[in-house]
Design a protein around this motif. Structure first.
Motif, mmCIF file in Angstrom:
data_model
loop_
_atom_site.group_PDB
_atom_site.id
_atom_site.type_symbol
_atom_site.label_atom_id
_atom_site.label_comp_id
_atom_site.label_asym_id
_atom_site.label_seq_id
_atom_site.Cartn_x
_atom_site.Cartn_y
_atom_site.Cartn_z
ATOM 1 N N LEU A 112 0.540 -1.010 0.113
ATOM 2 C CA LEU A 112 -0.367 0.146 -0.703
ATOM 3 C C LEU A 112 1.245 1.598 -0.180
ATOM 4 N N MET A 113 1.876 1.411 1.100
ATOM 5 C CA MET A 113 2.809 2.925 1.004
ATOM 6 C C MET A 113 3.584 2.455 0.312
ATOM 7 N N ARG A 114 3.628 1.227 -1.250
ATOM 8 C CA ARG A 114 5.102 1.326 -1.995
ATOM 9 C C ARG A 114 4.100 2.593 -3.338
ATOM 10 N N SER A 115 3.361 1.845 -3.625
ATOM 11 C CA SER A 115 1.699 2.650 -4.228
ATOM 12 C C SER A 115 1.470 3.943 -4.473
ATOM 13 N N ILE A 116 2.665 4.211 -2.612
ATOM 14 C CA ILE A 116 1.708 6.020 -3.187
ATOM 15 C C ILE A 116 3.020 6.883 -3.737
ATOM 16 N N PRO A 117 3.105 7.884 -4.377
ATOM 17 C CA PRO A 117 3.837 8.084 -5.186
ATOM 18 C C PRO A 117 4.443 9.543 -3.680
ATOM 19 N N GLY A 118 6.348 9.400 -3.998
ATOM 20 C CA GLY A 118 6.272 10.524 -3.200
ATOM 21 C C GLY A 118 7.014 9.869 -1.678
ATOM 22 N N LEU A 119 6.157 8.710 -1.111
ATOM 23 C CA LEU A 119 6.744 8.872 -0.366
ATOM 24 C C LEU A 119 7.648 7.431 0.308
ATOM 25 N N THR A 120 8.754 7.755 1.275
ATOM 26 C CA THR A 120 9.940 7.493 1.347
ATOM 27 C C THR A 120 8.842 5.489 2.512
ATOM 28 N N VAL A 121 9.186 4.808 2.114
ATOM 29 C CA VAL A 121 9.198 3.366 2.873
ATOM 30 C C VAL A 121 10.217 2.770 3.156
ATOM 31 N N ILE A 122 10.695 2.681 4.956
ATOM 32 C CA ILE A 122 11.096 1.489 5.131
ATOM 33 C C ILE A 122 10.885 0.594 6.106
#
Ligand SMILES: Cc1ncc(C[n+]2csc(CCOP(=O)(O)OP(=O)(O)O)c2C)c(N)n1
Ligand SMILES: [Mg+2]
Lengths: 320, 288
Positions: free
Chosen positions: A136-146
């Protein structure tokens, strides 16, 4: 087996640290007074109580209301502050998705979402296990995911994202957290780290699965198989250069993630192989396409195929 | 739409009673079940299970029309547990009502058991998977709309918590319940003055609850959740108040019935030392 649902993942770890995120946030907050904290009735359960105790006036309890939590964090960011908002993965990503996509990401708000109970780190079944949050989070443009691996990386990543200008989603290992990376490990946003080199087969792993990949690599080494371990704790932006270099050199790949096998690390690796026309033999280790049962953590890891032994078998399969 | 055909009565309903002695005996038996389950797991939601036992006894044995041998009977009254972690209390009620076997309670929380610590709807008698808090009232509204459309004479009881009165979805559903005049929908709001980070007054104030539910268009009452005559009177008043959904705010004491748990510092998740259980069992038997 009864009563083991509450067993922490640190059970059996040789070395641990308590509340690495909470203590790292306090250290960051001591020098950067823009840092503030928020939670949605999970302060005690996401280690941010350490920050709340130290800086009571810079901490906001939002009650059990995740949309309001993320919305308020975005608002705080718009006044120049650096909010760290905590809840569990499932409630941040499922309940407050729109607020993250629009308020934080599209709005470029400088918010840090810290989300506990990633994947199968809780025994509480489908309502509490964050099995698709990375997708879900990877699909949001501009969000850094760790997705950090251990206590050391959790602390370093906390310091790094506090300095970073932009919205971040970070998975949280809470409470008593194992220390499994070497003391000289250096986290950097967007950088994958080759922890072990080997030419026969490569594990590409994220989060706590890197600990199990390291264990699997040791097991394989004992039988003469040289396995590399590339740790990719930043899922987005994805370190395409480091991963592509490894795929080109070692085409037998096993991905390992504490997450649904679609939409997370394995998908990022597969996308890259297609884009770069790299012929690889990929075996994906992760959570299958089901809501998982409730149960003790060892039981769940065994049942859904996330143990080091599963990684060894996967490596043997791609080697055949 | 014509009323959906309901089959002939193939099984017995739970006998309902207004006898206070009988209801108290059910509640006591349920508390014994709760302690047995909690002792096996060693810790957990024993405070919630004990605290809600009287309310559940009143619902299951004075109000709810269900058939233990036919848990999916389409005309049954629904009991919707929003707070999945109160499963320990629900399982005690389901066992006491004969909907699940008493012997199975010993598997509570065990690997592979269907009596998960947060109740899944795959388990007999569990209408909805709760636990992601703030869902219960929304689905209850849907059930109430669906039952009414199909002409079924069934009611929907939703148990939610004081903590859930902070979720926006609860109030969105409250608007819908009043707008659609769902007078066969009953929300029981358990005010145990506790949530994960402490008392709601410290975490995020929700009072005055009576006024809030009333302002949202609900026929609202507030009673002591351990006072059976008051609970029965509230249920009686519901039957004579048409046109609006009903809220009963029930004030309860976590750990009720076991003095040591009632008196200890309140906590969402109680940790109990192994040697404390025999005292707990003794104190339960000593409580009237
Ligand atoms: C949507 C959602 N947010 C957060 C949680 C985590 N959580 C579990 S129980 C709880 C406290 C809720 O308050 P209440 O039901 O009143 O708790 P209790 O009385 O049992 O202490 C919280 C925040 C959750 N289960 N669901
Ligand atoms: Mg409560």
């Amino acid at each position: 087996m009864t009563g083991n649902i509450l067993t922490s993942d640190a059970a059996g770890a040789a070395k641990t640290e308590t509340a690495p995120f909470g203590h790292a946030l306090v250290r960051a907050g001591e020098t950067d007074t823009r840092i503030v904290g928020l939670t949605a009735d999970l302060g005690k359960y996401t280690d941010i109580h350490v920050f709340a105790d130290k800086f009571p006036t810079r901490f906001f309890q939002m009650g059990m209301a995740e949309q309001s939590l993320i919305g308020a964090a975005c608002g705080l960011a718009r006044t120049g502050l650096v909010p760290f908002a905590t809840t569990y993965c499932v409630f941040a990503t499922r309940r407050a998705y729109d607020f993250i996509a629009i308020g934080a990401a599209l709005g470029r708000a400088n918010v840090k979402i810290i989300a506990g109970l990633p994947g199968l780190t809780t025994g509480y079944g489908g309502t509490h296990q964050g099995i698709e949050d990375l997708a879900l989070m990877r699909s949001i443009p501009g969000l850094t995911v760790i997705d950090p691996c251990d206590a050391i990386e959790t602390a370093q990543a906390t310091a790094a994202i506090a300095q970073h200008d932009g919205p971040v989603y970070m998975r949280l290992l809470r409470g008593v957290v194992p220390v499994t990376l070497e003391a000289d490990y250096k986290f950097e946003i967007g950088k994958a780290r080759l922890l072990v080199d080997g030419a026969d087969v490569a594990f590409i792993s994220t989060g706590l699965m890197t600990t199990r990949a390291l264990e699997a690599a040791r097991t394989l080494a004992a039988s003469g198989v040289k396995a590399a371990v590339l740790h990719v704790s930043t899922l987005k932006p994805f370190d395409r250069a480091a991963v592509a270099a490894l795929l080109a050199r070692v085409p037998r790949i096993v991905t390992a993630e504490n997450h649904f096998i679609t939409g997370g690390l394995a998908s990022a690796v597969a996308d890259l192989a297609v884009d770069e026309r790299l012929p690889i033999h990929l075996k994906r280790v992760g959570i299958p396409d089901v809501f998982c049962e409730s149960g003790s953590l060892p039981y769940l890891a065994e049942r859904y195929g996330l143990t080091a032994a599963h990684l060894v078998s996967a490596a043997q399969e791609v080697l055949r | 739409m014509p009323a959906a055909p309901s089959g002939p009565a193939t099984s017995e309903m739970i006998p309902l009673t207004r006898d206070l002695t009988a209801l108290r005996a059910h509640a006591k038996a349920m508390r014994r079940h709760v302690l047995r389950m909690a002792e096996i797991v060693g810790q957990g939601y024993v405070g919630q299970g004990l605290g809600i036992a009287d309310v559940l006894a009143a619902v299951y044995f004075s109000e709810l029309r269900t058939r233990p041998a036919e848990p999916t009977w389409p005309d049954r009254d629904r009991f919707v547990l929003s707070i999945g972690h109160y499963a320990i209390g629900l399982y005690a009620a389901l066992a006491e009502a004969g909907i699940i076997p008493v012997e199975e309670l010993s598997t509570y929380g065990a690997d592979g058991s269907r009596l998960e610590m947060s109740a899944p709807e795959t388990t007999t008698g569990v209408e909805m998977t709760g636990g992601s808090l703030g869902h219960g009232l929304t689905q209850s509204v849907g059930m109430a709309l669906g039952l009414r459309l199909q002409g079924r004479d069934a009611r929907v009881f939703n148990l939610l918590s004081d903590g859930e009165c902070q979720e926006g979805s609860t109030w969105e559903a409250a608007l819908a319940g009043a707008h659609h005049q769902l007078d066969h929908l009953i929300a029981l709001i358990d005010c145990n003055n506790q949530q994960a980070d402490g008392a709601p007054s410290k975490v995020m104030g929700i009072e005055p609850l009576h006024e809030k539910w009333a302002a949202f268009g609900w026929h609202t009452q507030r009673v002591n959740g351990h006072d059976f005559p008051a609970l029965l009177a509230a249920f009686a008043q519901i039957r004579t108040t048409p046109g609006k959904p009903h809220a009963i705010v029930v004030d309860t004491l976590m750990g009720r019935g076991v003095k040591a748990f009632e008196e200890r510092e309140k906590n969402h998740f109680i940790r109990v030392a192994p040697e404390e259980w025999s005292l707990a069992n003794r104190q339960l038997e000593e409580t009237a």
